[in-house]
Design a protein around this motif. Structure first.
Motif, PDB file in Angstrom:
ATOM      1  N   TRP A   1       0.827  -1.189   0.000  1.00 24.05           N
ATOM      2  CA  TRP A   1       0.000   0.000   0.000  1.00 24.05           C
ATOM      3  C   TRP A   1       0.867   1.247   0.000  1.00 24.05           C
ATOM      4  O   TRP A   1       1.733   1.420   0.858  1.00 24.05           O
ATOM      5  CB  TRP A   1      -0.915  -0.003   1.212  1.00 24.05           C
ATOM      6  CG  TRP A   1      -1.837   1.168   1.282  1.00 24.05           C
ATOM      7  CD1 TRP A   1      -1.807   2.178   2.206  1.00 24.05           C
ATOM      8  CD2 TRP A   1      -2.926   1.463   0.403  1.00 24.05           C
ATOM      9  NE1 TRP A   1      -2.819   3.076   1.950  1.00 24.05           N
ATOM     10  CE2 TRP A   1      -3.522   2.658   0.846  1.00 24.05           C
ATOM     11  CE3 TRP A   1      -3.458   0.829  -0.721  1.00 24.05           C
ATOM     12  CZ2 TRP A   1      -4.618   3.232   0.213  1.00 24.05           C
ATOM     13  CZ3 TRP A   1      -4.556   1.395  -1.347  1.00 24.05           C
ATOM     14  CH2 TRP A   1      -5.117   2.584  -0.875  1.00 24.05           C
ATOM     15  N   ASP A   2       0.645   2.133  -0.961  1.00 23.28           N
ATOM     16  CA  ASP A   2       1.302   3.433  -1.017  1.00 23.28           C
ATOM     17  C   ASP A   2       0.302   4.449  -0.476  1.00 23.28           C
ATOM     18  O   ASP A   2      -0.622   4.859  -1.180  1.00 23.28           O
ATOM     19  CB  ASP A   2       1.698   3.762  -2.452  1.00 23.28           C
ATOM     20  CG  ASP A   2       2.413   5.097  -2.581  1.00 23.28           C
ATOM     21  OD1 ASP A   2       2.218   5.995  -1.721  1.00 23.28           O
ATOM     22  OD2 ASP A   2       3.156   5.265  -3.556  1.00 23.28           O
ATOM     23  N   ALA A   3       0.464   4.820   0.777  1.00 24.73           N
ATOM     24  CA  ALA A   3      -0.496   5.706   1.436  1.00 24.73           C
ATOM     25  C   ALA A   3      -0.525   7.091   0.796  1.00 24.73           C
ATOM     26  O   ALA A   3      -1.585   7.719   0.734  1.00 24.73           O
ATOM     27  CB  ALA A   3      -0.170   5.819   2.922  1.00 24.73           C
ATOM     28  N   ASP A   4       0.604   7.570   0.314  1.00 26.64           N
ATOM     29  CA  ASP A   4       0.643   8.888  -0.316  1.00 26.64           C
ATOM     30  C   ASP A   4      -0.183   8.927  -1.599  1.00 26.64           C
ATOM     31  O   ASP A   4      -0.879   9.900  -1.873  1.00 26.64           O
ATOM     32  CB  ASP A   4       2.086   9.304  -0.629  1.00 26.64           C
ATOM     33  CG  ASP A   4       2.908   9.534   0.640  1.00 26.64           C
ATOM     34  OD1 ASP A   4       2.311   9.879   1.680  1.00 26.64           O
ATOM     35  OD2 ASP A   4       4.133   9.354   0.576  1.00 26.64           O
ATOM     36  N   ALA A   5      -0.112   7.868  -2.396  1.00 28.03           N
ATOM     37  CA  ALA A   5      -0.846   7.817  -3.667  1.00 28.03           C
ATOM     38  C   ALA A   5      -2.212   7.133  -3.526  1.00 28.03           C
ATOM     39  O   ALA A   5      -3.007   7.158  -4.457  1.00 28.03           O
ATOM     40  CB  ALA A   5      -0.015   7.084  -4.706  1.00 28.03           C
ATOM     41  N   SER A   6      -2.452   6.489  -2.386  1.00 30.48           N
ATOM     42  CA  SER A   6      -3.690   5.737  -2.136  1.00 30.48           C
ATOM     43  C   SER A   6      -3.925   4.649  -3.180  1.00 30.48           C
ATOM     44  O   SER A   6      -5.028   4.497  -3.710  1.00 30.48           O
ATOM     45  CB  SER A   6      -4.901   6.673  -2.063  1.00 30.48           C
ATOM     46  OG  SER A   6      -4.779   7.547  -0.970  1.00 30.48           O
TER      47      SER A   6
END
Length: 73
Positions: A11-16
């Motif tokens: 999961w890339d939280a910055d890019a969602s």
């Protein structure tokens, strides 16, 4: 000896989005849901493996990793 293949979603939280790490040549994915991620693996992996000379069905290990921050104890 057969090769072992994997696809890892993280999961890339910055890019969602869910992003991929894989040892299948050419497989690069980004999706908003794990369901879509898995669908794309099943769609693209056989084609990419065939391009690499692997024509027989092979198992693919799929795992998803997401870090949960700020969980209260």
């Amino acid at each position: 000896m057969s090769q072992s293949f994997y696809v890892k979603a993280f999961w890339d939280a910055d890019a969602s989005v869910w992003c991929s790490e894989s040892n299948i040549p050419g497989l690069v994915l980004q999706t908003e849901t794990l369901e879509e991620f898995q669908d794309l693996i099943q769609h693209f992996a056989p084609e990419l493996l065939a391009e690499s000379g692997i024509h027989d069905p092979v198992p693919i290990r799929f795992e998803a990793v997401r870090q949960l921050d700020g969980v209260a104890a």
